[in-house]
Design a protein around this motif. Structure first.
Motif: not given
Length: 50
Positions: A6-25
């Motif tokens: 936390k604090g050093d992330d380049y993606m928020t948790d919401a962005e990370r979840e969206e990226a994971l959803t796209i990757a899974r598709s």
């Protein structure tokens, strides 16, 4: 999903979840698991400076 960096992330948790959803598709779960396993193994290997 909670990041350990936390604090050093380049993606928020919401962005990370969206990226994971796209990757899974785009890729099947076995491909993703294999990729992550290889990435973790590479991160654990000592760096060799030349």
């Amino acid at each position: 999903m909670i990041s350990e960096l936390k604090g050093d992330d380049y993606m928020t948790d919401a962005e990370r979840e969206e990226a994971l959803t796209i990757a899974r598709s785009l890729f099947n779960d076995q491909y993703i698991k294999s990729y992550l396993k290889n990435k973790r193994q590479n991160n654990l290997q000592p760096q060799i400076n030349s």
